[in-house]
Scaffold this motif. Structure first.
Motif, short mmCIF file in Angstrom:
data_model
loop_
_atom_site.label_atom_id
_atom_site.label_comp_id
_atom_site.label_asym_id
_atom_site.label_seq_id
_atom_site.Cartn_x
_atom_site.Cartn_y
_atom_site.Cartn_z
N ASP A 1 32.01 38.80 48.06
CA ASP A 1 33.23 38.85 47.26
C ASP A 1 33.98 40.14 47.58
N ARG A 2 35.31 40.01 47.74
CA ARG A 2 36.12 41.17 48.07
C ARG A 2 37.58 40.89 47.79
N VAL A 3 38.35 41.96 47.78
CA VAL A 3 39.80 41.89 47.64
C VAL A 3 40.39 42.61 48.85
N ILE A 4 41.37 41.99 49.49
CA ILE A 4 42.00 42.55 50.69
C ILE A 4 43.50 42.68 50.41
N GLU A 5 44.04 43.86 50.67
CA GLU A 5 45.47 44.05 50.56
C GLU A 5 46.08 43.96 51.95
N ILE A 6 47.09 43.09 52.09
CA ILE A 6 47.73 42.86 53.38
C ILE A 6 49.20 43.24 53.25
N PRO A 7 49.58 44.41 53.80
CA PRO A 7 50.97 44.85 53.68
C PRO A 7 51.88 44.11 54.65
N TYR A 8 53.15 44.03 54.25
CA TYR A 8 54.19 43.47 55.12
C TYR A 8 55.49 44.17 54.77
N GLY A 9 55.89 45.13 55.59
CA GLY A 9 57.08 45.92 55.28
C GLY A 9 56.90 46.64 53.95
N ASP A 10 57.84 46.42 53.03
CA ASP A 10 57.74 47.02 51.70
C ASP A 10 56.99 46.12 50.72
N SER A 11 56.44 45.02 51.21
CA SER A 11 55.79 44.04 50.35
C SER A 11 54.27 44.05 50.57
N MET A 12 53.57 43.26 49.76
CA MET A 12 52.11 43.24 49.84
C MET A 12 51.57 41.92 49.29
N ASN A 13 50.54 41.39 49.95
CA ASN A 13 49.77 40.27 49.41
C ASN A 13 48.36 40.78 49.14
N THR A 14 47.82 40.44 47.99
CA THR A 14 46.45 40.77 47.65
C THR A 14 45.66 39.47 47.68
N VAL A 15 44.70 39.39 48.61
CA VAL A 15 43.89 38.18 48.82
C VAL A 15 42.51 38.42 48.23
N GLU A 16 42.02 37.45 47.48
CA GLU A 16 40.71 37.54 46.85
C GLU A 16 39.76 36.51 47.45
N ILE A 17 38.57 36.97 47.79
CA ILE A 17 37.48 36.07 48.20
C ILE A 17 36.41 36.20 47.13
N LYS A 18 36.06 35.06 46.52
CA LYS A 18 35.08 35.09 45.43
C LYS A 18 34.33 33.77 45.41
N ASP A 19 33.01 33.85 45.34
CA ASP A 19 32.15 32.67 45.23
C ASP A 19 32.43 31.65 46.32
N GLY A 20 32.68 32.12 47.55
CA GLY A 20 32.90 31.21 48.67
C GLY A 20 34.26 30.54 48.66
N LYS A 21 35.23 31.10 47.92
CA LYS A 21 36.58 30.57 47.86
C LYS A 21 37.57 31.70 48.17
N ILE A 22 38.79 31.33 48.51
CA ILE A 22 39.81 32.32 48.83
C ILE A 22 41.15 31.92 48.21
N ARG A 23 41.91 32.95 47.77
CA ARG A 23 43.23 32.71 47.18
C ARG A 23 44.08 33.96 47.33
N VAL A 24 45.38 33.81 47.09
CA VAL A 24 46.26 34.96 46.98
C VAL A 24 46.27 35.34 45.51
N GLN A 25 45.70 36.48 45.22
CA GLN A 25 45.58 36.95 43.84
C GLN A 25 46.91 37.44 43.29
N SER A 26 47.65 38.19 44.12
CA SER A 26 48.97 38.65 43.72
C SER A 26 49.81 38.88 44.96
N ALA A 27 51.12 38.89 44.77
CA ALA A 27 52.04 39.08 45.89
C ALA A 27 53.31 39.75 45.39
N LEU A 28 53.84 40.63 46.22
CA LEU A 28 55.12 41.26 45.91
C LEU A 28 56.22 40.47 46.60
#
Length: 122
Positions: A52-79
């Motif tokens: 399980d982990r959280v990954i922040e993926i920047p893009y210019g002035d924006s950001m996507n926070t991706v969560e991997i938990k219990d063998g699943k993946i999603r975008v937890q938050s996004a700017l």
């Protein structure tokens, strides 16, 4: 005669449904997920053995926070203004990718064929 043809068509459709279900049931489960931007793979994860982990993926002035938990993946938050990627929830086995158009980010199951990968996370 028409009844026999109708019965034959119904039996044929039923058999095709059974065969399709068997192929779907016994097809190998997809566990490898790629996170891509503009068609280029940024990360690749095997969800069956990724912690399980959280990954922040920047893009210019924006950001996507991706969560991997219990063998699943999603975008937890996004700017991004529309939050469509966040509202899509967990990536499902239906094959429909998670897409963040403003940040050019796609999370999808990998094809069986190998791809060029910038980083593999374990």
């Amino acid at each position: 005669m028409k009844n026999k043809i109708l019965i034959l068509i119904c039996v044929l459709i039923f058999c095709i449904g059974i065969i399709g279900s068997v192929f779907t049931f016994f097809s190998p489960k997809k566990n490898t997920v790629n996170i891509k931007r503009d068609g280029k793979t940024l990360y690749s994860f095997d969800l069956s053995n990724t912690e399980d982990r959280v990954i922040e993926i920047p893009y210019g002035d924006s950001m996507n926070t991706v969560e991997i938990k219990d063998g699943k993946i999603r975008v937890q938050s996004a700017l991004c203004p529309d939050q469509t990627c966040v509202n899509m929830g967990w990536l499902s086995s239906s094959g429909m990718p998670i897409v963040c158009l403003p940040n050019h980010l796609v999370i999808e199951f990998a094809d069986a064929a190998g791809e060029d990968v910038d980083a593999v996370a374990r």
